[in-house]
Design an enzyme around this catalytic site. Sequence first.
Site, short mmCIF file in Angstrom:
data_model
loop_
_atom_site.label_atom_id
_atom_site.label_comp_id
_atom_site.label_asym_id
_atom_site.label_seq_id
_atom_site.Cartn_x
_atom_site.Cartn_y
_atom_site.Cartn_z
CG ASN A 18 19.18 -9.80 -30.27
OD1 ASN A 18 19.15 -8.61 -30.44
ND2 ASN A 18 18.22 -10.51 -31.05
CB ALA A 56 17.17 -7.20 -16.93
CE LYS A 57 17.32 -6.02 -22.31
NZ LYS A 57 18.59 -6.64 -23.56
CE1 TYR A 108 13.57 -5.07 -22.25
CE2 TYR A 108 13.95 -2.91 -22.63
CZ TYR A 108 14.32 -4.14 -22.67
OH TYR A 108 14.91 -4.16 -24.16
CB SER A 134 17.14 -0.80 -23.64
OG SER A 134 15.80 -0.28 -23.21
CB VAL A 146 19.77 -16.97 -23.63
CG1 VAL A 146 19.99 -17.37 -24.68
CG2 VAL A 146 17.95 -16.43 -23.45
#
Length: 299
Positions: A99, A167-168, A164, A151, A73
Site C-alpha cells: 500500500n 509507476a502504477k 505516477y 490506481s 519500501v
Amino acid sequence: MSTAEYRFDGQVALVTGSGAGLGLAHARLLAERGAKVVINDISSADDGRPLADIVSEQLRDEGLTAVSAPGNVGVEAESIGLVRQTVDAFGRIDILVNNAGAGGTGTTQEVSTQTFAETLNVHLFGTFWTMREALRHMRGQGYGRIVNTTSALGVFGAPGSAPYVTAKAGVVGLTKAASLDNRDLDIRINALAPVAATGYAKAYFEKKPDLDVRYLQASIVSPVMAYLSHASCELTGQTLAAGGGRAALLFSAAVPGLSSRTLSIEEVVAGLDQVTATEGFRILDSSVEQYDLLPRFGD
C-alpha cells in the site's frame, strides 16, 4: 455465507504504509478479523515517535495482534527487510498488502529524472522487492495472497502525473506477471485501484462538490482488499477498483480489429473504424492468447 465467516485467524499480514489512511484501514480490518498484522510506515508523529509504533500499540490496546516494522519500501534492502521482520516476528507471511506510496507529478516533457526514478522506486520497485521476498516464503508454504496497490491513473492515464501514471501502470503489469508465475500453487496476486479522500487525494476531492466524500472513506475500500486477501479469493492477476461504495473490474482487452492479407498503410487508414471498434472485445488471460486472434487466411 455470512460476513462473520470471512476470518483471517492464524494468518500473518504485512501492510506497508499502514500508519494512516488506506493502509491503516486495511491493517485494522485484517486484525479485527483475526490476522496478526505488521504495521509499516516511514512517517513520524508530531512528538517524533514512529507512526508505525503508535498504531501497532493502539491496536494491541484494543486486543488485536500487531507489531511495527521500520523500513522504506523505496530502498531495496529495507523493503526486503520488512518481509524478513514479518517472518521473524510471526514465523510466516500469508498476506502482503503493498500500500505504501508517494506523489509523483510532472508532465512527460518537464519531469526530472530524479523525480521519475524516486516515484518508480517507491511504487513499482518497492512492490517488486517486497513481493519477490514474500513469494519465496509463500511458495515454500504453498499458500499466499498479495494485493498490490495501483490506481485508475495507471490504468487510464492522467495529465501532469507522468511518473505516477507510469509507476502504477507498471504495478498492473507486474501483478499480471507474478500471478502467471505462481499459478501452480494456491497463491493469488491481484491489484487494487482505490478511490478515497485520504493523503494526497484529500485536497483534490474536497474541491469536487459533486462528489459525496462521505462515501470516499478508506474503510469503504478495505473490504475489497480483504476479499483479495482471503483464502476464498478466486481471482488472480486482476485489477479491482474500489471506492465510493463501488467495486468493479478494470481490464485491458483485445478487439477483433481489421484483417487483411496485404495490410497496408492505406488499408489501416480506410479501416480505422474497424481497427478501433470495441464490439466483440476479448479479455486475454495472458499475452499468449493473442495468437488465437490472428486471422487464418488459408492458402
